[in-house]
Design an enzyme around this catalytic site. Structure first.
Site, PDB file in Angstrom:
ATOM      1  N   LEU A  17       0.922  -1.233  -0.005  1.00 41.65           N
ATOM      2  CA  LEU A  17      -0.243  -0.292   0.015  1.00 41.65           C
ATOM      3  C   LEU A  17       0.791   1.256  -0.047  1.00 41.65           C
ATOM      4  O   LEU A  17       1.710   1.380   0.839  1.00 41.65           O
ATOM      5  CB  LEU A  17      -1.034   0.131   1.230  1.00 41.65           C
ATOM      6  CG  LEU A  17      -1.931   0.932   1.317  1.00 41.65           C
ATOM      7  CD1 LEU A  17      -3.106   0.858   0.288  1.00 41.65           C
ATOM      8  CD2 LEU A  17      -2.616   1.069   2.824  1.00 41.65           C
ATOM      9  N   GLN A  84       0.910  -5.477   1.514  1.00 37.55           N
ATOM     10  CA  GLN A  84      -0.366  -5.821   0.557  1.00 37.55           C
ATOM     11  C   GLN A  84       0.454  -6.564  -0.602  1.00 37.55           C
ATOM     12  O   GLN A  84      -0.101  -7.191  -1.336  1.00 37.55           O
ATOM     13  CB  GLN A  84      -0.963  -4.621   0.271  1.00 37.55           C
ATOM     14  CG  GLN A  84      -2.429  -5.172  -0.434  1.00 37.55           C
ATOM     15  CD  GLN A  84      -3.115  -3.805  -1.054  1.00 37.55           C
ATOM     16  OE1 GLN A  84      -2.574  -2.890  -0.959  1.00 37.55           O
ATOM     17  NE2 GLN A  84      -4.351  -3.938  -1.414  1.00 37.55           N
ATOM     18  N   ASP A 213      13.045   6.518  17.614  1.00 38.34           N
ATOM     19  CA  ASP A 213      13.033   6.590  16.183  1.00 38.34           C
ATOM     20  C   ASP A 213      11.365   6.857  15.858  1.00 38.34           C
ATOM     21  O   ASP A 213      10.392   6.098  16.375  1.00 38.34           O
ATOM     22  CB  ASP A 213      13.115   4.755  15.832  1.00 38.34           C
ATOM     23  CG  ASP A 213      13.138   4.942  14.375  1.00 38.34           C
ATOM     24  OD1 ASP A 213      12.449   5.668  13.579  1.00 38.34           O
ATOM     25  OD2 ASP A 213      13.340   3.529  13.764  1.00 38.34           O
ATOM     26  N   ASP A 258      10.602  -1.829   9.113  1.00 40.51           N
ATOM     27  CA  ASP A 258      11.906  -1.826   9.145  1.00 40.51           C
ATOM     28  C   ASP A 258      12.236  -2.900   8.229  1.00 40.51           C
ATOM     29  O   ASP A 258      13.529  -3.410   7.818  1.00 40.51           O
ATOM     30  CB  ASP A 258      12.115  -2.679  10.628  1.00 40.51           C
ATOM     31  CG  ASP A 258      12.363  -1.669  11.624  1.00 40.51           C
ATOM     32  OD1 ASP A 258      12.561  -0.305  11.346  1.00 40.51           O
ATOM     33  OD2 ASP A 258      12.118  -2.043  12.865  1.00 40.51           O
ATOM     34  N   ASP A 272      20.291  -7.674  10.433  1.00 46.04           N
ATOM     35  CA  ASP A 272      19.913  -6.553   9.346  1.00 46.04           C
ATOM     36  C   ASP A 272      18.723  -7.130   8.485  1.00 46.04           C
ATOM     37  O   ASP A 272      18.843  -8.096   8.088  1.00 46.04           O
ATOM     38  CB  ASP A 272      21.180  -6.263   8.715  1.00 46.04           C
ATOM     39  CG  ASP A 272      21.318  -5.178   7.678  1.00 46.04           C
ATOM     40  OD1 ASP A 272      20.104  -5.205   6.934  1.00 46.04           O
ATOM     41  OD2 ASP A 272      22.294  -4.726   7.540  1.00 46.04           O
TER      42      ASP A 272
END
Length: 289
Positions: A17, A84, A213, A258, A272
């Site tokens: 999306l 999505q 963050d 992330d 990572d």
């Protein structure tokens, strides 16, 4: 040491999306695409409507799969769909299993999203609030499409929202059940009609650095809309809703965004997230895909 992830079939990274390939110098999948190419894989990013339902986007994906096959001479592709994008990938694999070698769902709402349910309830059909939200979101999607050079693609924010609710995905799943678990929180069939199915996702983690963050804070705020997957979600998708096929892992310490990026600055993610894509490419390679 550089990992060799030269897959047999090209990889298509399928956005979700409000997604896109490139706007100016910014590429949504930049780190992922570069890492996979450095590891030897052929990688493409198809352009789909930023906002629309799963079947419309899936049909667009089928058209672009055919273009990749014609342009490369390949016979099949590996689809890696984020959010999505996983549902569009599942649609393409269900309709054209001879052209799709594998579907990998990354943070995909394969059983719907409780966040979408809350938004749907807040927007009463036919009321002004729904019309305003529809217009704003659809105009924003058109704006993204214009910037990314894909202004001809149709957009419908309400169609996208309806398609992401648990009810909407439930209807989708009745038509395209390939790879779904038979029990909640379980694993699904790893192979259906010759297509291999995989998934991975993350959950929000509490720590001081993450709280600094802004993206993490947004996901934390949105996670309050989850009931069934309370404390077991990435801010957008519940952990067990993400399960499809061979579940590699569904509790990586990653929020929903992330799993698209390598963060810069003070917050270092472990593992990572970009490494997860190259590791998966070696998994596909080992499976002859």
């Amino acid at each position: 040491m550089q990992r060799n992830a030269t897959t047999r079939h090209p990889i298509l990274l399928v956005h979700g999306l409000f997604g896109f390939d490139r706007i100016g110098r910014f590429e949504l999948f930049h780190d992922v695409k570069q890492a996979l190419r450095d590891a030897g894989a052929q990688v493409f990013v198809p352009q789909l409507s930023a906002t629309h339902d799963n079947e419309v986007r899936g049909q667009q994906l089928l058209t672009q799969i055919q273009r990749v096959l014609q342009g490369t001479g390949a016979t099949r592709v590996n689809l890696i769909g984020h959010s999505q994008g996983a549902l569009a990938s599942r649609y393409a694999a269900a309709l054209a299993p001879d052209q799709v070698a594998s579907v990998t769902s990354v943070s995909g709402p394969n059983h719907g999203s409780e966040l979408a349910d809350s938004l749907r309830k807040a927007l009463i059909p036919g009321r002004l609030a729904e019309h305003v939200a529809q217009d704003l979101a659809t105009h924003f999607a058109h704006f993204l499409s214009l910037l990314s050079g894909q202004s001809a693609l149709p957009q419908s924010a309400v169609a996208a929202l309806n398609a992401l609710t648990t009810e909407g995905v439930g209807l989708f799943n009745r038509k395209y059940p390939q790879g779904l678990p038979s029990v909640w929180g379980g694993q699904g069939a790893e192979q259906v009609n010759g297509v291999h199915y995989y998934s991975w996702s993350g959950t929000l983690q509490d720590d001081l650095i993450a709280s600094l963050d802004p993206v993490q804070n947004l996901c934390r705020a949105l996670s309050g809309h989850f009931v069934a997957d309370q404390g077991q979600n990435d801010g957008f998708v519940g952990r067990f809703s993400s399960h499809l096929g061979n579940v590699i892992r569904s509790d990586y310490p990653l929020n929903h965004l992330d799993s698209l990026r390598r963060t810069n600055g003070f917050r270092q993610l472990s593992p990572d997230p970009i490494d997860l894509y190259t590791e998966h490419a070696t998994r596909l390679q080992a499976a002859g895909l």
